[in-house]
Design a protein around this motif. Structure first.
Motif, PDB file in Angstrom:
ATOM      1  N   GLN A 327       0.846  -1.195   0.000  1.00 24.42           N
ATOM      2  CA  GLN A 327       0.000   0.000   0.000  1.00 24.42           C
ATOM      3  C   GLN A 327       0.879   1.241   0.000  1.00 24.42           C
ATOM      4  N   ARG A 328       0.667   2.099  -1.001  1.00 23.22           N
ATOM      5  CA  ARG A 328       1.456   3.331  -1.052  1.00 23.22           C
ATOM      6  C   ARG A 328       0.770   4.443  -0.278  1.00 23.22           C
ATOM      7  N   SER A 329       1.542   5.501  -0.041  1.00 22.91           N
ATOM      8  CA  SER A 329       1.000   6.670   0.661  1.00 22.91           C
ATOM      9  C   SER A 329       0.827   7.810  -0.344  1.00 22.91           C
ATOM     10  N   LEU A 330      -0.139   8.678  -0.073  1.00 20.59           N
ATOM     11  CA  LEU A 330      -0.346   9.839  -0.967  1.00 20.59           C
ATOM     12  C   LEU A 330       0.878  10.754  -0.964  1.00 20.59           C
TER      13      LEU A 330
END
Lengths: 334, 248
Positions: A327-330
């Motif tokens: 899961q990436r971060s904004l």
């Protein structure tokens, strides 16, 4: 190994969970594994074919430990040692060979100091380096080959912001300009003190360059000058000058006057310049890939006789974390 | 000072749209309406919320920024009907909420209790798709039957939503004539897709599902922008959701 100014440097505690990405000085870490992970008589771990596997055990289980905490590691390997380091390299080789002889004799005589000599005999040969890189590839961890010193490369990658921290046991990375250095990253946990039946808990320590310079009231060039007076991998220190005295003298007089007064001649500008502007590799790819489970199990268990159950349990834990880490971060799009 | 009257339905829907991302929010009470921008603690999702003063029956403010306990407000508003008119007043760090014969007074939160307003990520999408809110909610629900993730993508101007479980799959394909609108903002026709956690999307789809239309801005491994209007076009919500990395 490394510049002995550690006692001067203020540090804070850091939890593994606070570290998102880190460039690890691979030679430094692998050397630690080779010297620590040994049997009581100093014999390193070996597979059935007699190949040393202490470093693989350390790399696999210790790296798994930090991945589990959410850390994304990059291992940075040394390139060609700089010309400046020639004397140190020869000296280390001689020390290692002498230690190997001492160890073999101590082991044959059943002496308790065998372990100490065995530790000093640890060496990073081609087999150790190639098998380490293969293991990291199977783990999906980026490997960066430095042009010269690994610590200089890691410091460059950290100051550029490609990773958040540099990890090494030595303070040299600070002289190379890393803004954040972590010690004890890969040896965190309960450790036996060498030669004693005493255990201590080792936890990661954070050294921040700006804080160090502010607290010592010097700039980075002066920190390098202090280190040169004490001794680095590229020069012998000036006899009779320890870290505190060196700091006091550099602050009061500057290195040139100190050397003049002591009648010492030393091409310190060349060493200083090497720390300030080292040769680094600008072309590297930091891509964390999924673990190649089958290849990894075959490499560790079939080729190097690791316990399949233990390897599989560890893999299960890190692949679970890797799944979450997908899961990436904004923040990446700011 | 802030005084406003608003239809229960509008307030409930507005708070629901925000609570999908945050439990507590910093909210601007401006002359022209209410505005909020908040991100979840892990910074995976963000909401931008606007509600025009026109959506209120009455609206008066000295313009201020307040920090609201949205979960508490949502809990209280469960007792209100969607057709009730809710009277709101903020004074002296307290908010009064009145409907029917009930009057609640709740404390505002300290502005220091939540993070600063997040920056807005710069995302250049490759395709802009408009589908009905109902269809979006249905597809997200369908994906949840087989996987924890859903990929949203476009091949030329054909939109698809796809979920791949360990053994089972779900795919919904909608061509241009089945969509309310679609355009390639990158001017290309190749396939672009990004993978997202259903954890957030299922929650988002509950708010989105009530809207007649929802716009989706998508691209290759970039955040998804989900936009919709509510309160008869006087309110707008825009979510940004960071993607997951697809395993090679």
């Amino acid at each position: 190994m490394g510049v002995p100014i550690g006692d001067l440097l203020p540090r804070t505690k850091i939890e593994l969970e606070q570290i998102d990405s880190v460039a690890i000085d691979a030679f430094n870490a692998i050397y630690q594994f080779l010297s620590i992970i040994r049997q009581r008589d100093g014999t390193p771990l070996m597979d059935d074919a007699g190949r040393i596997t202490s470093h693989l055990s350390g790399l696999f289980y210790r790296t798994a430990h930090i991945i589990e905490a959410g850390v994304r590691p990059v291992y940075v390997f040394d390139g060609e040692p700089p010309e400046l380091k020639k004397d140190t390299v020869i000296k280390r080789k001689v020390t290692r060979e002498r230690a190997t002889q001492e160890w073999l004799q101590a082991r044959a005589e059943g002496r308790v100091d065998a372990f100490k000599y065995a530790q000093a005999s640890a060496r990073l040969d081609e087999q150790v380096l190639e098998s380490s890189k293969a293991l990291l590839r199977y783990l999906g961890i980026p490997v960066v080959n430095a042009s010269s010193e690994g610590e200089a490369q890691a410091a460059y990658m950290t100051s550029k912001g490609d990773v958040s921290f540099t990890a090494s046991q030595d303070a040299d990375a600070l002289l190379f300009g890393t803004p954040r250095l972590v010690r004890n990253l890969t040896i965190t946990g309960r450790r036996k003190l060498p030669g004693k039946n005493v255990y201590v808990h080792i936890s990661p320590e954070l050294f921040e360059l700006d804080d160090i310079l502010a607290s010592l009231e010097i700039n980075r060039e002066q920190l390098i000058e202090v280190s040169i007076l004490v001794g680095t991998d590229y020069n012998k220190g000036v006899k009779g000058i320890g870290p505190k005295k060196a700091l006091r003298m550099v602050k009061s007089f500057g290195i040139q006057r100190v050397l003049d007064n002591l009648g010492e001649s030393l091409d310190y500008e060349r060493i200083k310049q090497f720390f300030l502007d080292p040769d680094v590799n600008h072309e590297y790819d930091l891509k964390w890939a999924p673990v190649k489970e089958e290849e990894l199990i075959s490499f560790l268990c079939d080729e190097h006789d690791f316990s399949r159950e233990r390897v599989e349990n560890t893999l299960q834990r890190i692949t679970g974390v890797q799944h979450e880490a997908d899961q990436r971060s904004l923040a990446q799009w700011l | 000072m802030f005084k406003a009257d608003i239809l229960g339905e509008t307030l409930k829907d507005g708070i629901e749209a925000l609570t999908i991302i945050v439990d507590e929010a910093r909210v601007h009470l401006g002359k022209d309406g209410v505005y909020a921008r908040n991100a979840d603690p892990s910074y995976v999702a963000m909401v931008q919320f606007e509600l025009s003063a026109k959506a209120f029956e009455n609206y008066e403010t000295d313009e201020e920024v307040v920090t609201l306990d949205l979960k508490k407000m949502q809990d209280i508003l469960e007792l209100a009907n969607r057709t009730d008119v809710i009277q709101m007043a903020i004074d002296d760090n307290r908010m009064a909420l009145s409907f029917g014969d009930l009057k609640y007074t709740i404390a505002l939160l300290s502005p220091y209790s939540i993070k600063k307003e997040p920056k807005v990520p710069k995302v250049e999408s490759a395709a802009h798709v408009v589908i009905t809110g109902k269809e979006f909610r249905w597809a997200v629900k369908a994906a949840g039957k087989v996987s924890d993730n859903i990929a949203l993508g476009c091949a030329n101007t054909d939109f698809f939503m796809e979920a791949l479980g360990d053994a089972d799959t779900m795919r919904l394909e909608l061509s241009k004539d089945q969509l309310v609108d679609v355009s390639r903002t990158d001017g290309k026709s190749d396939e672009v897709r990004s993978l997202f956690s259903l954890e957030f999307l299922i929650e988002m789809s509950k708010a989105v599902g009530k809207a007649s239309e929802v716009s989706l801005d998508i691209g290759k491994n970039i955040p998804l922008k989900v936009g919709f209007d509510f309160a008869d076009g006087n309110g707008s919500v825009s979510y940004l959701l960071a993607p997951r990395i697809e395993q090679e």
